[in-house]
Design an enzyme around this catalytic site. Structure first.
Site, PDB file in Angstrom:
ATOM      1  N   HIS A   1     -10.302  -6.353  -6.339  1.00 60.05           N
ATOM      2  CA  HIS A   1     -11.333  -7.185  -5.735  1.00 60.05           C
ATOM      3  C   HIS A   1     -12.590  -7.086  -6.602  1.00 60.05           C
ATOM      4  O   HIS A   1     -12.909  -6.015  -7.136  1.00 60.05           O
ATOM      5  CB  HIS A   1     -11.696  -6.684  -4.333  1.00 60.05           C
ATOM      6  CG  HIS A   1     -10.583  -6.815  -3.336  1.00 60.05           C
ATOM      7  ND1 HIS A   1      -9.454  -7.592  -3.515  1.00 60.05           N
ATOM      8  CD2 HIS A   1     -10.445  -6.249  -2.096  1.00 60.05           C
ATOM      9  CE1 HIS A   1      -8.683  -7.506  -2.457  1.00 60.05           C
ATOM     10  NE2 HIS A   1      -9.251  -6.700  -1.577  1.00 60.05           N
TER      11      HIS A   1
ATOM     12  N   VAL B   1       0.836  -1.204   0.000  1.00 61.35           N
ATOM     13  CA  VAL B   1       0.000   0.000   0.000  1.00 61.35           C
ATOM     14  C   VAL B   1       0.871   1.255   0.000  1.00 61.35           C
ATOM     15  O   VAL B   1       0.641   2.205  -0.761  1.00 61.35           O
ATOM     16  CB  VAL B   1      -0.959   0.016   1.219  1.00 61.35           C
ATOM     17  CG1 VAL B   1      -1.765   1.299   1.249  1.00 61.35           C
ATOM     18  CG2 VAL B   1      -1.894  -1.190   1.191  1.00 61.35           C
TER      19      VAL B   1
ATOM     20  N   CYS C   1     -10.700  -2.242   2.030  1.00 64.26           N
ATOM     21  CA  CYS C   1     -10.767  -2.189   0.557  1.00 64.26           C
ATOM     22  C   CYS C   1     -12.108  -2.691   0.012  1.00 64.26           C
ATOM     23  O   CYS C   1     -12.697  -2.082  -0.892  1.00 64.26           O
ATOM     24  CB  CYS C   1      -9.621  -2.989  -0.052  1.00 64.26           C
ATOM     25  SG  CYS C   1      -9.209  -4.473   0.868  1.00 64.26           S
TER      26      CYS C   1
HETATM   27  P1  NAP Z   1       2.954  -5.146   3.468  1.00 62.33           P
HETATM   28  O1  NAP Z   1       3.202  -5.160   2.006  1.00 62.33           O
HETATM   29  O2  NAP Z   1       3.230  -6.344   4.273  1.00 62.33           O
HETATM   30  O3  NAP Z   1       3.771  -3.893   4.086  1.00 62.33           O
HETATM   31  C1  NAP Z   1       3.818  -3.637   5.459  1.00 62.33           C
HETATM   32  C2  NAP Z   1       4.513  -2.310   5.714  1.00 62.33           C
HETATM   33  O4  NAP Z   1       4.463  -2.011   7.109  1.00 62.33           O
HETATM   34  C3  NAP Z   1       5.993  -2.312   5.339  1.00 62.33           C
HETATM   35  O5  NAP Z   1       6.374  -1.033   4.893  1.00 62.33           O
HETATM   36  C4  NAP Z   1       6.644  -2.621   6.675  1.00 62.33           C
HETATM   37  O6  NAP Z   1       7.990  -2.178   6.762  1.00 62.33           O
HETATM   38  C5  NAP Z   1       5.775  -1.786   7.590  1.00 62.33           C
HETATM   39  N1  NAP Z   1       5.900  -2.206   8.982  1.00 62.33           N
HETATM   40  C6  NAP Z   1       5.765  -3.456   9.489  1.00 62.33           C
HETATM   41  N2  NAP Z   1       6.001  -3.440  10.829  1.00 62.33           N
HETATM   42  C7  NAP Z   1       6.268  -2.155  11.156  1.00 62.33           C
HETATM   43  C8  NAP Z   1       6.609  -1.502  12.368  1.00 62.33           C
HETATM   44  N3  NAP Z   1       6.689  -2.170  13.519  1.00 62.33           N
HETATM   45  N4  NAP Z   1       6.856  -0.173  12.344  1.00 62.33           N
HETATM   46  C9  NAP Z   1       6.776   0.518  11.178  1.00 62.33           C
HETATM   47  N5  NAP Z   1       6.462  -0.049   9.997  1.00 62.33           N
HETATM   48  C10 NAP Z   1       6.211  -1.372   9.987  1.00 62.33           C
HETATM   49  O7  NAP Z   1       1.441  -4.790   3.791  1.00 62.33           O
HETATM   50  P2  NAP Z   1       0.420  -3.857   2.959  1.00 62.33           P
HETATM   51  O8  NAP Z   1      -0.388  -4.699   2.078  1.00 62.33           O
HETATM   52  O9  NAP Z   1       1.139  -2.680   2.422  1.00 62.33           O
HETATM   53  O10 NAP Z   1      -0.550  -3.412   4.123  1.00 62.33           O
HETATM   54  C11 NAP Z   1      -0.134  -2.633   5.198  1.00 62.33           C
HETATM   55  C12 NAP Z   1      -1.323  -2.367   6.103  1.00 62.33           C
HETATM   56  O11 NAP Z   1      -2.233  -1.503   5.444  1.00 62.33           O
HETATM   57  C13 NAP Z   1      -2.112  -3.618   6.448  1.00 62.33           C
HETATM   58  O12 NAP Z   1      -1.573  -4.263   7.552  1.00 62.33           O
HETATM   59  C14 NAP Z   1      -3.489  -3.090   6.674  1.00 62.33           C
HETATM   60  O13 NAP Z   1      -3.680  -2.704   8.011  1.00 62.33           O
HETATM   61  C15 NAP Z   1      -3.532  -1.890   5.779  1.00 62.33           C
HETATM   62  N6  NAP Z   1      -4.260  -2.211   4.542  1.00 62.33           N
HETATM   63  C16 NAP Z   1      -5.407  -1.580   4.354  1.00 62.33           C
HETATM   64  C17 NAP Z   1      -6.125  -1.812   3.228  1.00 62.33           C
HETATM   65  C18 NAP Z   1      -7.433  -1.153   3.070  1.00 62.33           C
HETATM   66  O14 NAP Z   1      -8.308  -1.778   2.586  1.00 62.33           O
HETATM   67  N7  NAP Z   1      -7.623   0.064   3.431  1.00 62.33           N
HETATM   68  C19 NAP Z   1      -5.713  -2.697   2.267  1.00 62.33           C
HETATM   69  C20 NAP Z   1      -4.514  -3.357   2.465  1.00 62.33           C
HETATM   70  C21 NAP Z   1      -3.800  -3.079   3.620  1.00 62.33           C
HETATM   71  P3  NAP Z   1       9.251  -3.179   6.466  1.00 62.33           P
HETATM   72  O15 NAP Z   1       9.582  -3.000   5.006  1.00 62.33           O
HETATM   73  O16 NAP Z   1      10.322  -2.628   7.341  1.00 62.33           O
HETATM   74  O17 NAP Z   1       8.824  -4.554   6.814  1.00 62.33           O
HETATM   75  C1  3JM Z   2      -6.146  -5.387   5.328  1.00 61.67           C
HETATM   76  O1  3JM Z   2      -1.745  -6.980  10.902  1.00 61.67           O
HETATM   77  C2  3JM Z   2      -2.628  -6.135  10.775  1.00 61.67           C
HETATM   78  O2  3JM Z   2      -3.045  -5.467  11.706  1.00 61.67           O
HETATM   79  C3  3JM Z   2      -3.191  -5.883   9.399  1.00 61.67           C
HETATM   80  C4  3JM Z   2      -4.410  -6.646   9.069  1.00 61.67           C
HETATM   81  C5  3JM Z   2      -5.019  -6.143   7.766  1.00 61.67           C
HETATM   82  C6  3JM Z   2      -6.041  -5.204   7.737  1.00 61.67           C
HETATM   83  C7  3JM Z   2      -6.473  -4.541   8.999  1.00 61.67           C
HETATM   84  O3  3JM Z   2      -7.215  -5.130   9.787  1.00 61.67           O
HETATM   85  O4  3JM Z   2      -6.052  -3.396   9.191  1.00 61.67           O
HETATM   86  C8  3JM Z   2      -4.548  -6.693   6.559  1.00 61.67           C
HETATM   87  C9  3JM Z   2      -5.114  -6.297   5.361  1.00 61.67           C
HETATM   88  C10 3JM Z   2      -6.613  -4.833   6.516  1.00 61.67           C
HETATM   89  C11 3JM Z   2      -7.728  -3.868   6.463  1.00 61.67           C
HETATM   90  O5  3JM Z   2      -7.686  -2.965   5.630  1.00 61.67           O
HETATM   91  O6  3JM Z   2      -8.697  -3.997   7.206  1.00 61.67           O
END
Ligand code: NAP
Ligand code: 3JM
Length: 348
Positions: free
Chosen positions: A252, A18, A132
């Site tokens: 999706h 993201v 999402c």
């Molecule tokens: P991802 O590809 O696994 O990326 C996770 C990101 O979080 C990486 O930049 C990681 O950094 C960072 N991170 C992990 N642990 C951390 C910490 N302790 N402190 C600071 N940064 C940390 O996951 P993603 O798909 O981008 O999703 C990230 C989050 O966005 C999800 O967990 C979810 O809550 C949210 N999300 C929301 C939607 C939505 O529908 N709105 C959709 C998808 C995701 P590193 O590179 O250092 O590991």
């Molecule tokens: C989409 O580890 C976490 O807290 C992330 C879980 C997660 C979420 C969430 O609950 O924030 C993964 C992918 C979402 C979301 O957008 O709800």
């Protein structure tokens, strides 16, 4: 009231699926940035990322990281938001949070700008970006609700692996290769990284997204149910969801059944409101096999709607197919739209 015209921005989770999309959209939309801070966990600190022709070194996210930051865009998981969003707010930043950490908090607006942008101004430092699957569904249904009323939603989702992060995307690639090589597929991430059991996603369909709740629904399903009612200001609306992960990378898709309040509504009536709705593209023509698919919607900002049909038994029932890029409108683009609205209206 702020007199600023350029803003100090922090992206928390900048190295993630993201976060990377957020950076590309900030560039594309020429967001008025003074200084951009890229934050991650310890693991990626020191990594160099390109933004607008310049190299920025990623830093570990800490409470002090938010000194001088005006807007912080969080997508690093719920626990990081719980720990660091209040620290950012304490230091004067407004947080747009992409996780589920604050979405149902009554002091936190939950916003899809085409649906309820006016809620943004009620913020007390944190604004939440919905899940999402919720975003694309409410964007598609809001114009229908406004025109004809809405009493019931039954949705089944067909969700891409990129919604579960970078590791899930890698897992689909590896399992696909293993399957085609006649090797055993190794499953370590999906359906949920932190759960006890894992199943292969390649050539499969998993009826579990996020963890099971005590009522037998998954957390993803409960997010869709609760978030939809909050965003639409409709606690009485009946919403039920079944969320399924499928083996494709982006976008999706959702099969949505709705019941409107008004009698005698036609498919043409729905087409007309959808054609004129902000952020919606109607792609619906059975005679030319026209309908959106995950591939056709990928890398696009809009929400695509097709297959609009009247139910064969219920005069108030309709079926729709709603597709959108889960990392763009489903996450990064909606987040940046919220930030644009904050800045444009001086609501910081
Ligand atoms: P991802 O590809 O696994 O990326 C996770 C990101 O979080 C990486 O930049 C990681 O950094 C960072 N991170 C992990 N642990 C951390 C910490 N302790 N402190 C600071 N940064 C940390 O996951 P993603 O798909 O981008 O999703 C990230 C989050 O966005 C999800 O967990 C979810 O809550 C949210 N999300 C929301 C939607 C939505 O529908 N709105 C959709 C998808 C995701 P590193 O590179 O250092 O590991
Ligand atoms: C989409 O580890 C976490 O807290 C992330 C879980 C997660 C979420 C969430 O609950 O924030 C993964 C992918 C979402 C979301 O957008 O709800």
């Amino acid at each position: 009231m702020s007199e600023k015209t350029v803003y100090n921005i922090a992206v928390v989770g900048a190295t993630g699926a993201v976060g990377q999309k957020i950076m590309r959209i900030l560039e594309e939309k020429n967001f008025p940035i003074n200084n951009l801070k890229l934050l991650s966990s310890k693991n990626s600190a020191g990594k160099e990322l390109e933004f607008d022709g310049k190299t920025i070194v990623v830093e570990e996210a800490k409470p002090e990281s938010f000194e001088g930051v005006d807007i912080a865009l969080f997508s690093a998981g719920g626990s990081v938001s719980k720990q660091l969003a209040p620290e950012a707010v304490k230091r004067g930043a407004v947080v747009v949070d992409n996780t589920s950490a604050y979405r149902m908090d009554e002091n936190v607006p939950l916003v899809v700008p085409e649906v309820n942008s006016e809620d943004i101004q009620k913020h007390k430092g944190i604004i939440a970006n919905p899940n999402c699957s919720t975003i694309q569904m409410v964007a598609g249904l809001k114009p229908i609700k406004d025109q004809f009323g809405l009493s019931r939603i039954i949705v089944s989702t067909y969700q891409a692996v990129s919604g579960a992060g970078k590791k899930a995307v890698d897992e689909l690639v590896e399992q696909s290769q293993q399957y085609l090589n006649d090797e055993e597929m190794e499953a370590n991430i999906l359906p949920v990284g932190g759960d006890k059991k894992h199943y292969p996603i390649a050539f499969n369909a998993l009826p579990q997204i996020d963890k099971f709740q005590d009522n037998g629904y998954t957390f993803e399903e409960m997010k869709m149910i609760n978030e939809t009612k909050k965003i639409m200001h409709a606690p009485e609306l009946s919403v039920i969801a079944t969320c399924v992960r499928l083996p494709f990378f982006t976008s999706h898709a959702e099969s949505v059944y709705v019941e409107v309040d008004k009698e005698g509504v036609t498919v043409e009536d729905l087409w007309n409101v959808l054609r004129n709705a902000d952020g919606i593209v109607l792609e619906d023509d059975p005679s030319t096999q026209t309908y959106p698919t995950p591939l056709s919607a990928a890398n696009k900002e809009e929400v695509f709607v097709g297959r609009v049909r009247k139910d064969l038994d219920n005069d108030k029932g309709f079926h729709l197919w709603i597709v959108s890029d889960n990392l763009l409108k489903g996450a990064a683009w909606n987040t940046v739209q919220i930030a644009q609205t904050l800045v444009k209206n001086n609501w910081l």
